[in-house]
Design a protein around this motif. Structure first.
Motif, short mmCIF file in Angstrom:
data_model
loop_
_atom_site.label_atom_id
_atom_site.label_comp_id
_atom_site.label_asym_id
_atom_site.label_seq_id
_atom_site.Cartn_x
_atom_site.Cartn_y
_atom_site.Cartn_z
N TYR A 43 -5.44 -12.54 -16.76
CA TYR A 43 -5.50 -12.48 -15.18
C TYR A 43 -4.66 -11.43 -15.02
CZ TYR A 43 -8.72 -15.73 -13.93
OH TYR A 43 -9.94 -17.16 -14.14
N VAL A 44 -4.57 -10.49 -14.40
CA VAL A 44 -3.24 -9.58 -13.82
C VAL A 44 -3.22 -9.68 -12.56
CG1 VAL A 44 -2.44 -7.42 -14.18
CG2 VAL A 44 -3.86 -8.48 -16.56
N VAL A 45 -2.46 -9.43 -12.16
CA VAL A 45 -1.41 -9.86 -10.59
C VAL A 45 -0.59 -7.67 -10.90
CG1 VAL A 45 -0.17 -10.08 -8.59
CG2 VAL A 45 -1.83 -11.55 -10.22
N VAL A 46 -0.54 -7.23 -9.72
CA VAL A 46 0.23 -5.97 -9.65
C VAL A 46 0.60 -6.00 -8.59
CG1 VAL A 46 0.70 -3.16 -10.06
CG2 VAL A 46 -0.80 -5.57 -11.80
N ASN A 47 1.81 -5.98 -8.44
CA ASN A 47 2.27 -5.59 -6.10
C ASN A 47 3.04 -4.87 -5.87
OD1 ASN A 47 1.45 -8.28 -5.16
ND2 ASN A 47 3.27 -9.35 -6.02
N VAL A 48 2.25 -3.10 -5.43
CA VAL A 48 2.76 -1.98 -5.56
C VAL A 48 2.98 -2.21 -4.25
CG1 VAL A 48 1.82 0.29 -5.01
CG2 VAL A 48 0.51 -1.47 -6.92
N ARG A 49 4.46 -1.22 -3.98
CA ARG A 49 4.74 -1.07 -3.28
C ARG A 49 4.88 0.69 -2.81
NH1 ARG A 49 8.45 -4.70 -0.27
NH2 ARG A 49 8.31 -5.56 -1.92
N ASN A 50 4.27 1.07 -2.16
CA ASN A 50 4.43 2.46 -2.22
C ASN A 50 5.17 3.62 -1.35
OD1 ASN A 50 3.84 5.23 -1.72
ND2 ASN A 50 1.68 5.11 -1.12
N LYS A 51 6.46 3.78 -1.68
CA LYS A 51 7.36 4.44 -1.26
C LYS A 51 6.84 6.20 -1.27
CE LYS A 51 10.56 0.55 -0.67
NZ LYS A 51 11.74 0.54 -1.18
N LEU A 52 6.28 6.58 -1.11
CA LEU A 52 5.88 7.35 -0.97
C LEU A 52 6.17 8.04 0.02
CD1 LEU A 52 3.52 8.18 -3.90
CD2 LEU A 52 5.53 8.72 -4.24
N ASP A 53 5.29 9.62 0.46
CA ASP A 53 5.42 9.57 1.82
C ASP A 53 3.44 10.36 2.39
OD1 ASP A 53 4.86 12.66 0.85
OD2 ASP A 53 6.96 12.97 1.70
N GLU A 54 2.66 9.55 1.05
CA GLU A 54 1.42 9.95 1.36
C GLU A 54 1.00 9.05 0.81
OE1 GLU A 54 0.25 12.82 -1.67
OE2 GLU A 54 2.06 12.65 -2.41
N ASP A 55 0.13 8.24 0.96
CA ASP A 55 -1.29 7.53 0.40
C ASP A 55 -1.24 7.34 -0.78
OD1 ASP A 55 -1.96 6.39 2.99
OD2 ASP A 55 -3.80 7.71 3.40
N LEU A 56 -1.77 6.55 -1.58
CA LEU A 56 -1.76 6.07 -3.15
C LEU A 56 -2.75 5.19 -3.38
CD1 LEU A 56 -0.10 5.47 -5.60
CD2 LEU A 56 0.71 3.90 -5.06
N LEU A 57 -3.27 5.76 -4.28
CA LEU A 57 -5.43 5.15 -5.51
C LEU A 57 -4.89 4.97 -6.42
CD1 LEU A 57 -7.60 3.89 -5.74
CD2 LEU A 57 -8.68 6.01 -5.77
N MET A 58 -4.01 3.62 -6.74
CA MET A 58 -4.15 3.13 -8.16
C MET A 58 -5.19 2.25 -9.13
SD MET A 58 0.04 1.53 -8.68
CE MET A 58 -0.17 2.80 -9.71
N HIS A 59 -5.58 2.94 -10.43
CA HIS A 59 -6.73 3.12 -11.37
C HIS A 59 -6.23 2.74 -12.88
CE1 HIS A 59 -7.22 6.76 -12.46
NE2 HIS A 59 -7.13 7.35 -11.22
N TRP A 60 -7.04 1.83 -13.37
CA TRP A 60 -6.74 1.91 -14.39
C TRP A 60 -7.84 1.43 -15.14
CZ3 TRP A 60 -4.36 -0.98 -11.31
CH2 TRP A 60 -3.11 -0.93 -11.11
#
Ligand SMILES: *[C@@H]1O[C@H](CO)[C@@H](O)[C@H](O)[C@H]1NC(C)=O
Length: 84
Positions: free
Chosen positions: A67-84
């Protein structure tokens, strides 16, 4: 009577399946803070997207059924999409 036993067996199998998938599988938790940094991946300083201040970001070292839990905090000034 035969169909009653069949459903009982089916019920037991479902319980075993659910039990096995929730009991032993290890879980891993990661905190990702995504921000811009200046780095030189091609030899020339440029703005890149980093995770926890590093580029490239951290390795997620897990395997099948973890089980993998990733808490992502976006500090960019744009939207973010993460994928693996
Ligand atoms: C990943 O984890 C396994 C098991 O803990 C370890 O043996 C292996 O060296 C790790 N690989 C990396 C790239 O960290």
């Amino acid at each position: 009577m035969a169909s009653c036993s069949y459903f009982l067996l089916l019920f037991i199998n479902i319980c075993l399946l659910l039990g096995s998938s929730y009991s032993e599988d290890p879980s891993f938790s990661y905190e990702f803070e995504v921000s811009y940094i200046t780095a030189s991946p091609l030899g020339v300083p440029q703005q890149v997207i980093a995770i926890n201040g590093k580029f490239p970001g951290p390795t997620i070292n897990v395997t099948t059924n973890n089980y993998v839990v990733v808490n992502v905090r976006n500090k960019l000034d744009e939207d973010l999409l993460m994928h693996w």
